[in-house]
Design a protein around this motif. Sequence first.
Motif, PDB file in Angstrom:
ATOM      1  N   UNK A   1      20.582   5.843   7.880  1.00  9.65           N
ATOM      2  CA  UNK A   1      19.977   5.240   7.720  1.00  9.65           C
ATOM      3  C   UNK A   1      20.166   3.102   7.744  1.00  9.65           C
ATOM      4  N   UNK A   2      20.054   2.619   9.060  1.00 12.41           N
ATOM      5  CA  UNK A   2      20.722   1.241   8.891  1.00 12.41           C
ATOM      6  C   UNK A   2      19.955   0.968   8.055  1.00 12.41           C
ATOM      7  N   UNK A   3      18.568   0.910   7.438  1.00 11.56           N
ATOM      8  CA  UNK A   3      18.372   0.112   6.533  1.00 11.56           C
ATOM      9  C   UNK A   3      19.051   0.602   5.069  1.00 11.56           C
ATOM     10  N   UNK A   4      19.158   1.205   4.613  1.00  4.97           N
ATOM     11  CA  UNK A   4      19.656   1.608   3.859  1.00  4.97           C
ATOM     12  C   UNK A   4      21.256   0.833   4.038  1.00  4.97           C
ATOM     13  N   UNK A   5      22.686   1.146   5.040  1.00  2.79           N
ATOM     14  CA  UNK A   5      23.112   0.572   4.997  1.00  2.79           C
ATOM     15  C   UNK A   5      23.356  -1.251   5.050  1.00  2.79           C
ATOM     16  N   UNK A   6      21.680  -1.723   5.699  1.00  7.08           N
ATOM     17  CA  UNK A   6      21.660  -3.431   5.340  1.00  7.08           C
ATOM     18  C   UNK A   6      21.354  -3.567   3.544  1.00  7.08           C
ATOM     19  N   UNK A   7      20.781  -3.124   3.101  1.00 10.80           N
ATOM     20  CA  UNK A   7      20.444  -2.698   1.608  1.00 10.80           C
ATOM     21  C   UNK A   7      22.310  -2.984   0.987  1.00 10.80           C
ATOM     22  N   UNK A   8      22.570  -1.333   1.275  1.00  8.74           N
ATOM     23  CA  UNK A   8      23.711  -1.751   0.847  1.00  8.74           C
ATOM     24  C   UNK A   8      24.753  -3.306   0.662  1.00  8.74           C
ATOM     25  N   UNK A   9      24.917  -3.487   2.167  1.00 11.53           N
ATOM     26  CA  UNK A   9      26.059  -4.671   2.448  1.00 11.53           C
ATOM     27  C   UNK A   9      25.005  -6.082   2.635  1.00 11.53           C
TER      28      UNK A   9
ATOM     29  N   UNK B   1      18.263  -5.058   8.717  1.00  9.70           N
ATOM     30  CA  UNK B   1      18.829  -3.256   9.845  1.00  9.70           C
ATOM     31  C   UNK B   1      19.388  -3.689  11.405  1.00  9.70           C
ATOM     32  N   UNK B   2      18.241  -4.580  11.428  1.00 12.93           N
ATOM     33  CA  UNK B   2      18.366  -5.603  12.985  1.00 12.93           C
ATOM     34  C   UNK B   2      20.165  -6.019  12.726  1.00 12.93           C
ATOM     35  N   UNK B   3      20.456  -6.396  12.217  1.00 12.01           N
ATOM     36  CA  UNK B   3      22.129  -6.532  12.235  1.00 12.01           C
ATOM     37  C   UNK B   3      23.127  -5.149  12.235  1.00 12.01           C
ATOM     38  N   UNK B   4      22.565  -4.403  11.918  1.00 15.61           N
ATOM     39  CA  UNK B   4      23.577  -2.838  11.252  1.00 15.61           C
ATOM     40  C   UNK B   4      23.368  -2.609  12.384  1.00 15.61           C
ATOM     41  N   UNK B   5      22.336  -2.275  13.921  1.00 15.20           N
ATOM     42  CA  UNK B   5      22.141  -1.765  15.010  1.00 15.20           C
ATOM     43  C   UNK B   5      22.849  -2.628  15.648  1.00 15.20           C
ATOM     44  N   UNK B   6      22.743  -4.172  15.154  1.00 17.98           N
ATOM     45  CA  UNK B   6      23.463  -4.472  16.701  1.00 17.98           C
ATOM     46  C   UNK B   6      24.806  -4.230  16.698  1.00 17.98           C
ATOM     47  N   UNK B   7      25.548  -4.691  14.749  1.00 15.94           N
ATOM     48  CA  UNK B   7      27.221  -4.663  15.468  1.00 15.94           C
ATOM     49  C   UNK B   7      27.849  -3.093  15.408  1.00 15.94           C
ATOM     50  N   UNK B   8      26.403  -2.314  15.597  1.00 15.42           N
ATOM     51  CA  UNK B   8      26.549  -0.680  15.765  1.00 15.42           C
ATOM     52  C   UNK B   8      26.669  -0.830  17.548  1.00 15.42           C
ATOM     53  N   UNK B   9      26.035  -0.895  17.967  1.00 20.02           N
ATOM     54  CA  UNK B   9      25.572  -0.747  19.250  1.00 20.02           C
ATOM     55  C   UNK B   9      26.773  -1.741  19.887  1.00 20.02           C
ATOM     56  N   UNK B  10      27.771  -3.048  19.068  1.00 21.70           N
ATOM     57  CA  UNK B  10      28.543  -4.070  20.054  1.00 21.70           C
ATOM     58  C   UNK B  10      29.966  -3.235  19.651  1.00 21.70           C
ATOM     59  N   UNK B  11      30.544  -2.306  18.410  1.00 23.43           N
ATOM     60  CA  UNK B  11      31.417  -1.624  18.218  1.00 23.43           C
ATOM     61  C   UNK B  11      31.364  -0.443  19.912  1.00 23.43           C
ATOM     62  N   UNK B  12      30.283   0.534  19.561  1.00 27.57           N
ATOM     63  CA  UNK B  12      30.223   1.361  20.070  1.00 27.57           C
ATOM     64  C   UNK B  12      30.903   1.090  21.935  1.00 27.57           C
ATOM     65  N   UNK B  13      29.751  -0.379  22.072  1.00 29.89           N
ATOM     66  CA  UNK B  13      30.417  -0.647  23.741  1.00 29.89           C
ATOM     67  C   UNK B  13      31.505  -0.766  23.470  1.00 29.89           C
ATOM     68  N   UNK B  14      31.932  -1.550  22.730  1.00 33.51           N
ATOM     69  CA  UNK B  14      33.448  -2.739  22.715  1.00 33.51           C
ATOM     70  C   UNK B  14      35.175  -1.986  22.495  1.00 33.51           C
TER      71      UNK B  14
END
Length: 61
Positions: free
Chosen positions: A25-33, A37-50
């Motif tokens: 989950x994005x929440x766990x990745x957010x805690x790790x880094x 969690x919103x940033x994790x989701x935004x950056x993942x979306x940017x990566x997928x789109x670009x």
Amino acid sequence: MNDLGFSRSSFKARVALAALEGDVPAELIAMRFGVSAKEVQEWRCQLEQRTYELFEAGGRR
């Protein structure tokens, strides 16, 4: 560069890749880094789109 020796863009890419790698989950990745969690989701979306830009003709290699 931050304390870990990564530029901000490199750091964002590492977080986005971690988000794409599995079913964590994005929440766990957010805690790790240490980001939201919103940033994790935004950056993942940017990566997928670009990601295609890496493979466009005339792009940097």
